[in-house]
Enzyme design. Structure first.
Site, PDB file in Angstrom:
ATOM      1  N   CYS A 161      -7.626  -3.945 -24.241  1.00 11.56           N
ATOM      2  CA  CYS A 161      -8.292  -2.672 -23.974  1.00 11.56           C
ATOM      3  C   CYS A 161      -8.209  -1.928 -25.285  1.00 11.56           C
ATOM      4  CB  CYS A 161      -7.607  -1.876 -22.868  1.00 11.56           C
ATOM      5  SG  CYS A 161      -8.392  -0.251 -22.674  1.00 11.56           S
TER       6      CYS A 161
ATOM      7  N   CYS B 281      -7.335   2.185 -24.651  1.00 12.62           N
ATOM      8  CA  CYS B 281      -6.040   2.625 -24.112  1.00 12.62           C
ATOM      9  C   CYS B 281      -5.291   1.413 -23.581  1.00 12.62           C
ATOM     10  CB  CYS B 281      -6.190   3.743 -23.093  1.00 12.62           C
ATOM     11  SG  CYS B 281      -7.391   3.464 -21.798  1.00 12.62           S
ATOM     12  N   SER B 282      -5.133   1.309 -22.281  1.00 19.11           N
ATOM     13  CA  SER B 282      -4.321   0.192 -21.786  1.00 19.11           C
ATOM     14  C   SER B 282      -4.809  -0.280 -20.416  1.00 19.11           C
ATOM     15  CB  SER B 282      -2.861   0.623 -21.700  1.00 19.11           C
ATOM     16  OG  SER B 282      -2.767   1.777 -20.892  1.00 19.11           O
ATOM     17  N   CYS B 283      -6.128  -0.262 -20.175  1.00 19.72           N
ATOM     18  CA  CYS B 283      -6.662  -0.730 -18.897  1.00 19.72           C
ATOM     19  C   CYS B 283      -6.224  -2.184 -18.689  1.00 19.72           C
ATOM     20  CB  CYS B 283      -8.180  -0.627 -18.878  1.00 19.72           C
ATOM     21  SG  CYS B 283      -8.749   1.084 -18.986  1.00 19.72           S
TER      22      CYS B 283
HETATM   23 FE    FE Z   1      -8.003   1.499 -21.142  1.00 19.85          FE
END
Ligand code: FE
Length: 206
Positions: A107, A110-112
């Site tokens: 991602c 961000c951190s999906c």
């Molecule tokens: Fe994300």
């Protein structure tokens, strides 16, 4: 990629992180738990408990060709068949690794992460280094994970977002033909479902 990561998504995530931090500080301050214990729990969710659902999905796909087909066609539906609900409002797409094609997931913003099947994302997945380099130098990143791919293998990098999250269906290793679905579950590790590792053949029984 329009509509990728609206502010609400990020804001919600930060608020959840803040609340978690506040809760942790309180528990530690009151002497209820130590930070070591909390670290252990987080590690378990990152490495073992979380990715178990994904491992079950993979083992089913390896042993049931019809399920595999449904999984690759509509990941969200096929995963729900096993009782795992997708992240609200987001779709899970499953990508199959083969000897010719290697898929890996990132991602970039961000951190999906497909948490219903993989649990909490590992720290490196959220790191600036991984997020920025996975797309530009995927082979270099994979080699840092210890995975050297032949030049002839096509590497595809998939950028997750709040609407679509990806999971990799790793290759079934050789030497597992006689293993049951349940035994196979134990072989499937988190990193192989993010696409930064392959699953090694099990050591032959002595
Ligand atoms: Fe994300």
């Amino acid at each position: 990629m329009s509509g990728h990561h609206d502010d609400g998504h990020t804001h919600e995530q930060n608020e959840a992180e803040l609340r978690t931090k506040a809760l942790e500080s309180l528990l530690v301050e009151k002497g209820i738990v130590s930070t070591d214990v909390i670290d252990d729990v987080v590690r378990a969710y990152e490495q073992d408990i979380g990715p178990m659902n994904g491992a079950k999905v993979v083992a089913r796909a390896w042993t049931d060709p019809d399920y595999r087909e449904r999984l690759l066609k509509d990941g969200t539906m096929a995963i729900a068949e096993l009782g795992f609900q997708g992240a609200q409002g987001s779709e899970i797409v499953v990508l199959e690794n083969t000897p010719e094609t290697h898929n890996m997931v990132v991602c970039t913003l961000c951190s999906c992460y497909p948490w219903p099947i993989l649990g909490l994302p590992p720290t490196w997945y959220k790191s600036e280094a991984y997020r920025s380099r996975a797309v530009i130098q995927p082979r270099a990143v994979l080699s840092e994970f210890g995975l050297e791919l032949d030049e002839s293998v096509e590497v595809r990098v998939w950028d997750s977002n709040s609407d679509v999250r990806y999971m990799v269906l790793p290759e079934r290793p050789e030497g597992t033909e006689a293993m049951s679905e349940e035994e196979l579950v134990g072989l499937v590790k988190r990193d192989s479902m993010i696409g930064v590792a392959k699953i090694p053949s099990p050591a032959p029984a002595v």
